[in-house]
Write a protein that holds these residues in place. Structure first.
Motif, PDB file in Angstrom:
ATOM      1  N   LEU A  61       0.802  -1.232   0.000  1.00 42.17           N
ATOM      2  CA  LEU A  61       0.000   0.000   0.000  1.00 42.17           C
ATOM      3  C   LEU A  61       0.831   1.277   0.000  1.00 42.17           C
ATOM      4  O   LEU A  61       0.467   2.255  -0.638  1.00 42.17           O
ATOM      5  N   ARG A  62       1.949   1.281   0.717  1.00 44.36           N
ATOM      6  CA  ARG A  62       2.765   2.497   0.826  1.00 44.36           C
ATOM      7  C   ARG A  62       3.815   2.569  -0.277  1.00 44.36           C
ATOM      8  O   ARG A  62       3.930   3.551  -0.982  1.00 44.36           O
ATOM      9  N   THR A  63       4.580   1.504  -0.455  1.00 43.69           N
ATOM     10  CA  THR A  63       5.690   1.538  -1.399  1.00 43.69           C
ATOM     11  C   THR A  63       5.230   1.362  -2.845  1.00 43.69           C
ATOM     12  O   THR A  63       5.556   2.184  -3.698  1.00 43.69           O
ATOM     13  N   LYS A  64       4.454   0.325  -3.125  1.00 43.24           N
ATOM     14  CA  LYS A  64       4.083   0.028  -4.513  1.00 43.24           C
ATOM     15  C   LYS A  64       2.904   0.866  -5.010  1.00 43.24           C
ATOM     16  O   LYS A  64       2.977   1.471  -6.072  1.00 43.24           O
ATOM     17  N   GLN A  65       1.809   0.911  -4.240  1.00 40.52           N
ATOM     18  CA  GLN A  65       0.639   1.674  -4.679  1.00 40.52           C
ATOM     19  C   GLN A  65       0.718   3.143  -4.288  1.00 40.52           C
ATOM     20  O   GLN A  65      -0.052   3.950  -4.790  1.00 40.52           O
ATOM     21  N   GLN A  66       1.612   3.479  -3.390  1.00 36.59           N
ATOM     22  CA  GLN A  66       1.823   4.851  -2.914  1.00 36.59           C
ATOM     23  C   GLN A  66       0.514   5.527  -2.495  1.00 36.59           C
ATOM     24  O   GLN A  66       0.229   6.663  -2.847  1.00 36.59           O
ATOM     25  N   LEU A  67      -0.274   4.792  -1.694  1.00 39.74           N
ATOM     26  CA  LEU A  67      -1.572   5.311  -1.256  1.00 39.74           C
ATOM     27  C   LEU A  67      -1.464   6.345  -0.152  1.00 39.74           C
ATOM     28  O   LEU A  67      -2.331   7.200  -0.037  1.00 39.74           O
ATOM     29  N   GLY A  68      -0.451   6.251   0.682  1.00 36.22           N
ATOM     30  CA  GLY A  68      -0.405   7.192   1.794  1.00 36.22           C
ATOM     31  C   GLY A  68       0.964   7.273   2.405  1.00 36.22           C
ATOM     32  O   GLY A  68       1.846   6.472   2.129  1.00 36.22           O
TER      33      GLY A  68
END
Length: 97
Positions: A61-68
């Motif tokens: 969620l943070r590194t690959k999708q950069q959601l937050g």
């Protein structure tokens, strides 16, 4: 605003709170599963779940999708009721994304 969403045998309480500062672009989503009264076996399984999920959740969620800019999960014990949360705080994505 508060909404109650229901599906076969399940229901979710969605609580949306507007920012005090209307120019603030930050938003947060916390998903909470209440799992049952506090007991050692369930508590141990939740601790293990947190340990197993923390890094892959952050990576996805943070590194690959950069959601937050904040992404985490944790086991909770609130008033002797065990639960599990996944939280994402973002300045670039809205909760429904």
């Amino acid at each position: 605003s508060v909404m109650l969403l229901a599906d076969e045998g399940s229901c979710w309480l969605v609580w949306a709170v507007g920012a005090k500062n209307p120019t603030d672009s930050n938003s947060a989503v916390e998903t909470y599963w209440q799992l049952g009264p506090s007991e050692h076996g369930l508590s141990a399984r939740l601790t293990l779940l947190e340990h197993l999920m923390y890094e892959p959740l952050f990576d996805a969620l943070r590194t690959k999708q950069q959601l937050g800019y904040t992404v985490h999960c944790c086991a909770r014990n609130t008033l002797q009721m065990l639960g599990f949360t996944v939280t994402v705080v973002s300045a670039t994505h809205l909760p429904l994304e």
